[in-house]
Scaffold this motif. Structure first.
Motif, short mmCIF file in Angstrom:
data_model
loop_
_atom_site.label_atom_id
_atom_site.label_comp_id
_atom_site.label_asym_id
_atom_site.label_seq_id
_atom_site.Cartn_x
_atom_site.Cartn_y
_atom_site.Cartn_z
N TYR A 5 8.48 9.67 14.92
CA TYR A 5 8.56 8.38 14.35
C TYR A 5 7.53 8.05 13.15
O TYR A 5 7.60 6.96 12.77
CB TYR A 5 8.87 7.24 15.20
N TYR A 31 1.64 -3.32 14.34
CA TYR A 31 2.66 -2.19 15.09
C TYR A 31 4.23 -2.61 15.12
O TYR A 31 5.13 -1.99 14.88
CB TYR A 31 2.07 -1.86 16.51
N THR A 35 7.07 -1.01 12.97
CA THR A 35 8.22 -0.56 13.76
C THR A 35 9.43 -1.26 13.10
O THR A 35 10.37 -0.42 12.94
CB THR A 35 8.17 -0.79 15.22
N HIS A 38 10.41 0.42 9.81
CA HIS A 38 11.00 1.77 10.38
C HIS A 38 12.41 1.84 10.36
O HIS A 38 13.18 2.61 10.14
CB HIS A 38 10.15 2.42 11.35
N VAL A 39 12.86 0.76 11.30
CA VAL A 39 14.17 0.80 11.69
C VAL A 39 14.94 -0.31 10.57
O VAL A 39 15.93 -0.83 11.16
CB VAL A 39 14.33 0.27 13.13
N ASN A 42 16.18 -3.87 12.30
CA ASN A 42 16.86 -4.01 13.36
C ASN A 42 16.20 -4.04 14.77
O ASN A 42 15.55 -3.13 15.25
CB ASN A 42 17.55 -2.56 13.71
N LEU A 45 16.90 -2.08 18.13
CA LEU A 45 16.49 -0.59 17.96
C LEU A 45 14.86 -0.72 18.12
O LEU A 45 14.13 0.15 18.76
CB LEU A 45 16.87 0.18 16.87
N ALA A 46 14.17 -1.77 17.43
CA ALA A 46 12.88 -2.02 17.50
C ALA A 46 12.33 -2.09 18.76
O ALA A 46 11.30 -1.42 19.38
CB ALA A 46 12.07 -2.90 16.73
N GLU A 48 13.76 -1.35 21.73
CA GLU A 48 14.15 -0.03 22.27
C GLU A 48 12.78 0.82 22.25
O GLU A 48 12.38 1.55 23.07
CB GLU A 48 15.50 0.33 22.25
N MET A 49 12.39 0.99 20.98
CA MET A 49 11.43 2.03 20.40
C MET A 49 10.10 1.46 21.26
O MET A 49 9.30 2.20 21.59
CB MET A 49 11.24 2.12 19.06
N LEU A 50 9.99 0.10 21.22
CA LEU A 50 8.59 -0.33 21.67
C LEU A 50 8.67 -0.29 23.20
O LEU A 50 7.48 -0.64 23.80
CB LEU A 50 8.32 -1.49 21.00
N GLY A 51 9.69 -0.17 23.86
CA GLY A 51 9.71 -0.28 25.36
C GLY A 51 9.88 -1.61 25.80
O GLY A 51 9.20 -1.82 26.98
#
Length: 75
Positions: A5, A31, A35, A38-39, A42, A45-46, A48-51
C-alpha cells in the motif's frame, strides 16, 4: 522495501515527517488522511486497512474535525 500500500502522500503541504516530540495526533491525522486518499474516500475499506472499526474511524474523524475547528481563530 515498501509494502503493497506504500505510495507518496499527496494533498499535503509536503511529505509526512516524523520528528521527536511531535504530538501523535498529528501523525494519526496525516495517516488517516493518507489512507482515505489511497482508497478514494472509502471509509469502510480505510477502517479495515487501519485495523479499526468503521465506527471508530468515523468517531476519530469527527474528533479531529472538532479539534481543528476549535483551533481555528474565529470559529
Amino acid at each position: 522495501m515498501p509494502g503493497p500500500y506504500a505510495r507518496h502522500a499527496t494533498g499535503f503541504d509536503g511529505p509526512i515527517v516524523l520528528q521527536p516530540g511531535e504530538p501523535l495526533v498529528k501523525l494519526e491525522e496525516a495517516y488517516i488522511k493518507l489512507t482515505l486518499e489511497h482508497v478514494r474516500g472509502n471509509r469502510k475499506l480505510a477502517a479495515e486497512m487501519l485495523g479499526i472499526s468503521l465506527r471508530t474511524l468515523q468517531n476519530r474523524i469527527a474528533t479531529l474535525r472538532e479539534e481543528a475547528k476549535a483551533a481555528t481563530p474565529g470559529a
